[in-house]
Design an enzyme around this catalytic site. Structure first.
Site, PDB file in Angstrom:
ATOM      1  N   HIS A 217       0.822  -1.215   0.000  1.00 54.63           N
ATOM      2  CA  HIS A 217       0.000   0.000   0.000  1.00 54.63           C
ATOM      3  C   HIS A 217       0.856   1.265   0.000  1.00 54.63           C
ATOM      4  O   HIS A 217       0.349   2.344  -0.312  1.00 54.63           O
ATOM      5  CB  HIS A 217      -0.965  -0.020   1.180  1.00 54.63           C
ATOM      6  N   HIS A 243      -4.847  -9.266  -3.245  1.00 49.56           N
ATOM      7  CA  HIS A 243      -5.712  -9.698  -2.145  1.00 49.56           C
ATOM      8  C   HIS A 243      -6.341 -11.067  -2.428  1.00 49.56           C
ATOM      9  O   HIS A 243      -6.574 -11.845  -1.497  1.00 49.56           O
ATOM     10  CB  HIS A 243      -6.783  -8.640  -1.882  1.00 49.56           C
ATOM     11  N   GLU A 351     -12.129  -0.397  -4.004  1.00 45.12           N
ATOM     12  CA  GLU A 351     -11.218  -0.041  -2.898  1.00 45.12           C
ATOM     13  C   GLU A 351     -11.707   1.134  -2.052  1.00 45.12           C
ATOM     14  O   GLU A 351     -11.719   0.983  -0.814  1.00 45.12           O
ATOM     15  CB  GLU A 351      -9.812   0.235  -3.441  1.00 45.12           C
ATOM     16  N   HIS A 366     -14.663  -0.943   0.277  1.00 46.53           N
ATOM     17  CA  HIS A 366     -13.573  -1.676   0.931  1.00 46.53           C
ATOM     18  C   HIS A 366     -12.977  -0.881   2.083  1.00 46.53           C
ATOM     19  O   HIS A 366     -12.849  -1.382   3.204  1.00 46.53           O
ATOM     20  CB  HIS A 366     -12.485  -2.023  -0.089  1.00 46.53           C
TER      21      HIS A 366
END
Length: 692
Positions: A217, A243, A351, A366
């Protein structure tokens, strides 16, 4: 002139200590001017800085700032607060800091260093560390500045809180140069086996796995004013695939531990039976991380201090809109027009990153899911409580609920892949005419053929760089983690055509499901974990391809997780470790192989040699030699297109049109081999641990 690269790297050292104190093992001192002093030291900082400087062997001069940077938003976060990218207010703060530091003219490193010194003294240390890391990674003039191992600068995010009282005692009592006994971190410090989810604690709480998530990230932030920082090639698809592979690996471990595959969190109003008590303390906030009791439920979030005002109804509305986009195969834009939906767009929508085509319609499901889970104990800020571990990129994978949440996220992506708008692969896309794989095997020294061997290892990590306000010298914590014997793949191929190149794709999967039944391909395709992917030449006729497990394009070298350890002699990538920053988001090498069982867990080993003409990325200036090859399959390549034209996860990212089992799926350019993963349930000391 002082080496600016080293000076910039020293800003990572002991992040909760002010810069008036010496930094680094050699006790370097930044020569602060009045305008660069931290706010709390404006009255006496120069005198203190000079006093420390009297004994310093290295002094770092700083350029005065005629116009110091301003952080009106970021400075509102208290220096003793914890920082989370999932919180909208914290995202605004991070964006502000990144903008300021990115906008300093290129190659003006003196200005950059002074500005970073100024920012470090006025901003929350966790906020600064994140923003500073992103800036170093994305500025062209700082890409050679090593980013400090996050587990060393903020060790409290990774290790049992009891370790730090012992660490301070060790640092205070033992003079430098005297061997210091490592602090032993218990293997079972968060729960007992009365809690069945604790069987997976060795995996969820592994330092390397949590560092992987934090670093990924860092390379792929979801918000920034400079769109180029976020808009990397196939970023949304990589969010899906990284993921998805985590969930597949987690399910492999669950089956090895006699547990069912993870159950997706489908009803967002039902209680969460999984409790989690992290046993971590934050050295920044001097508070323990809040636990989550069993059977707590999501509540509407109303926390203005965090920029959160979201209801479960909002989440359900965004979910319906996402599911409608998947079922219709189109995404609706803000002006009402539509365009076809693809996996890259869907990844950015779910996301959600700033690349989402319609944030108003599709929300940020998310990210908000992490926030709902992190604040179940205090959704309205009534008790002034902090967020749970699931809202921190460096600790989120410790929480069992992370996997239930991401199982739902992955299920949405899989519905897209299984929809009528994503065509199953044709035979011509899967085959490689003239290429026949005649045999495949894995070889581990000291084990029978096609047996992978796992075991436990105790390794040391140095806490001293994050042990603020204590004496210098290494202070080691010793913890136990999974590892495996190095092995190699042996692939024999007959090429009846001309010499060519091919992409070798290697996967493994459990042979049976949790009921000990053979898989249907519709389920097993989601269980295949990709072990390696590489391009190799084929000469005409017979070929034997050998590949070491340490060469995987999905992993980072072992010593990159345990940074202070000397280089592994058998790791062919050891010369490239300086290029860690971008490619460091790979999967940890020591966790490449699932644990297996003591009796031997049956797995299948799948190899495919795909048609390179359909794999090749044509890019101007593309060179076969790339300075940073580690983990390119998980991290991509800096300033380049993703190094594979096929969909991520190919050939298992889509259901098959005809095959019902993996055996039915095999073509001549593929091979399947039964293998066994056997756990040797002993703990071995890492031979590279520092002598104590």
């Amino acid at each position: 002139m002082t080496d600016r690269v080293k000076s910039l790297q020293l800003l990572f050292d002991r992040p909760n200590e002010p810069l008036i104190t010496p930094k680094g093992e050699n006790g370097a001192i930044f020569q602060l001017t009045q305008d660069l002093l931290p706010v709390d030291y404006e009255d006496n900082g120069i005198a203190l800085n000079n006093r420390f400087g009297e004994e310093a062997d290295e002094k770092i001069p700083l350029k005065p700032l005629s116009n110091p940077p301003q952080f009106p938003i970021a400075s509102q976060l208290p220096t003793d607060a914890d920082f989370s990218l999932f919180l909208p207010r914290h995202q605004e703060m991070a964006t502000e800091v990144i903008d300021v530091l990115m906008n300093i003219p290129e190659n003006q490193l003196d200005d950059l260093l002074s500005s970073c010194v100024y920012a470090r003294g006025r901003l929350n240390p966790q906020l600064f560390n994140y923003c500073y890391s992103v800036v170093l990674m994305h500025r062209r003039d700082t890409r050679n500045v090593p980013i400090q191992n996050f587990a060393e600068t903020f060790p409290s995010k990774f290790l049992d809180s009891q370790a730090f009282a012992q660490a301070r005692e060790t640092a205070a009592v033992f003079p430098r140069g005297i061997p210091r006994t490592p602090i032993i971190i218990p293997r079972d410090y968060t729960a007992t086996d009365l809690e069945e989810e604790h069987r997976l604690a060795y995996w969820r709480e592994d330092i390397g796995i949590n560092l992987h998530h934090w670093q990924w990230h860092l390379v792929y932030p979801f918000t920034a004013s400079d769109r180029s920082i976020v808009a990397k090639d196939r970023r949304g698809e990589l969010f899906f695939y990284m993921h998805q592979q985590i969930i597949a690996r987690y399910n492999c471990e669950r089956i090895n531990n006699s547990l069912k595959r993870v159950k997706k969190f489908n009803n967002w109003r039902e209680p969460i039976p999984e409790a989690y008590f992290p046993k971590l303390d934050s050295l920044t906030s001097s508070r323990g991380w809040p636990p989550r009791q069993a059977n707590m439920t999501w509540q509407d979030l109303n926390r203005p201090v965090d920029g959160l005002n979201v209801t479960i109804s909002d989440m359900e509305r965004w979910r319906r809109n996402l599911e409608e986009a998947v079922s219709m195969g189109t995404v609706t834009l803000p002006d009402g027009s539509t365009r076809p939906l693809d996996i890259d767009t869907l990844g950015n929508m779910v996301e959600a990153s700033i690349l989402s085509p319609n944030r108003e319609l599709y929300g940020s499901v998310h990210n908000n899911g992490h926030s709902f889970s992190a604040y179940v104990h205090d959704p309205s800020h009534r008790y002034l409580e902090n967020f749970g571990v699931i809202a921190d990129e460096a600790t989120t994978m410790r929480d069992p609920f992370f996997y239930r949440w991401h199982a739902w996220v992955d299920d949405l992506f899989q519905k897209h892949k299984e929809s009528n708008f994503v065509r199953p692969y044709s035979r011509s896309e899967l085959e490689n005419p003239g290429v026949q794989v005649t045999s495949v095997s894995v070889e581990t020294q000291g084990s029978p053929q096609n047996v992978l061997s796992t075991f436990w290892m105790s390794s040391d990590v140095d806490l001293s760089r994050g042990l603020d306000f204590s004496n210098r010298g290494p202070v080691y914590a010793r913890f136990t983690h999974l590892n495996h014997r190095p092995f190699r793949y042996v692939i024999k191929v007959n090429n009846s055509g001309n010499a060519r190149r091919t992409t070798v794709r290697i996967f493994i999967s459990p042979k049976f499901d949790e009921r000990n039944l053979a898989w249907s391909l519709v389920d097993q395709r989601k269980m295949f974990i990709e072990m390696d992917r590489f391009v190799t030449p084929l000469k005409a006729g017979e070929n034997t391809i050998t590949r070491q497990s340490t060469e995987s394009t999905f992993t980072i070298p072992f010593e990159q997780t345990f940074r202070d350890l000397s280089v592994q002699a058998d790791d062919p990538r050891r010369v490239d470790l300086a290029a860690f920053n971008f490619c460091g988001c790979g999967w940890p090498q020591h966790m490449l192989v699932p644990k297996g069982t003591e009796a031997g867990a049956p797995y299948v080993f799948f190899v495919m040699l795909s048609n390179y003409d359909l794999d090749r990325i044509d890019e101007p200036g593309n060179s076969p030699e790339i300075s940073c090859k580690e983990a390119s399959s998980f991290c991509g390549l800096r300033d380049r297109k993703y190094p594979d034209k096929r969909a991520m996860g190919f050939p298992f990212d889509r259901p098959s049109r005809t095959a019902t089992s993996i055996e039915d799926f095999i073509l001549p350019n593929m091979a399947l081999q039964d293998i066994t993963i056997r756990l040797n349930n002993v703990v071995e000391a890492n031979p590279r641990n520092p002598r104590t």
